[in-house]
Write an enzyme that holds these catalytic residues in place. Structure first.
Site, mmCIF file in Angstrom:
data_model
loop_
_atom_site.group_PDB
_atom_site.id
_atom_site.type_symbol
_atom_site.label_atom_id
_atom_site.label_comp_id
_atom_site.label_asym_id
_atom_site.label_seq_id
_atom_site.Cartn_x
_atom_site.Cartn_y
_atom_site.Cartn_z
ATOM 1 N N GLY A 136 5.845 -6.319 -9.696
ATOM 2 C CA GLY A 136 5.002 -5.338 -9.016
ATOM 3 C C GLY A 136 3.692 -5.938 -8.552
ATOM 4 O O GLY A 136 3.422 -7.124 -8.756
ATOM 5 N N HIS A 137 2.899 -5.103 -7.942
ATOM 6 C CA HIS A 137 1.626 -5.518 -7.363
ATOM 7 C C HIS A 137 0.542 -5.718 -8.420
ATOM 8 O O HIS A 137 0.462 -4.980 -9.393
ATOM 9 C CB HIS A 137 1.159 -4.474 -6.350
ATOM 10 C CG HIS A 137 2.056 -4.383 -5.163
ATOM 11 N ND1 HIS A 137 3.230 -3.664 -5.179
ATOM 12 C CD2 HIS A 137 1.966 -4.948 -3.939
ATOM 13 C CE1 HIS A 137 3.810 -3.772 -4.001
ATOM 14 N NE2 HIS A 137 3.077 -4.553 -3.225
ATOM 15 N N ASP A 138 -0.276 -6.724 -8.184
ATOM 16 C CA ASP A 138 -1.426 -7.052 -9.028
ATOM 17 C C ASP A 138 -0.992 -7.231 -10.484
ATOM 18 O O ASP A 138 -0.103 -8.005 -10.749
ATOM 19 C CB ASP A 138 -2.533 -6.014 -8.861
ATOM 20 C CG ASP A 138 -3.022 -5.936 -7.410
ATOM 21 O OD1 ASP A 138 -3.058 -6.988 -6.747
ATOM 22 O OD2 ASP A 138 -3.360 -4.830 -6.956
#
Length: 143
Positions: free
Chosen positions: A8-10
């Site tokens: 996922g993001h970050d």
């Protein structure tokens, strides 16, 4: 045992894995792949390929992503077509992962996919379920 690749993001992926391991201890065959702003999709693909290799014992791997259609989801979707018993799930939350953790040892990847989508409600879906909504194009006329 099914392998898990959380992507996922970050900090999404690492935060999810850290929370699971704080509660249940180290998780075998489980990797986190964070997708940072500015990271190329080629590098993301390499990172996810490494995670797939490290998590697969032959029973299958489930990619758990944050958003349908985002770069981690698309990369996992491409990889899943090259591997048997590989599923892509999106919209996963920590409570659902806590509940599904025990099923890694007892379900096939397909059974796991169906169970997590069923338990997750409208927010969780899978690549397979999305493909069922949009079947392949079929030519109605022969030329």
């Amino acid at each position: 045992m099914l392998g898990w690749v959380i992507a996922g993001h970050d900090y999404y992926a690492q935060d999810m894995l850290d929370a699971i391991e704080r509660r249940f201890g180290p998780q075998p065959q489980c990797c986190a792949v964070n997708y940072w702003n500015g990271l190329s999709t080629n590098m993301l693909s390499r990172m996810m390929c490494d995670a797939l290799y490290n998590c697969d014992s032959g029973d299958g791997v489930v990619f758990l992503t944050d958003q349908t259609g985002a770069a981690p989801y698309r990369t996992a979707a491409l990889m899943s077509h090259q591997q048997s018993h590989c599923e892509v799930i999106s919209g996963v939350t920590l409570p659902v992962l806590f509940a599904m953790r025990m099923h890694r040892e007892t379900l096939t990847s397909e059974e796991f996919r169906d169970r997590i989508v069923e338990q997750g409600g409208d927010d969780i879906t899978s690549l397979w379920h999305q493909q069922q909504k949009n079947p392949p194009f079929v030519l109605l006329h022969q030329y």
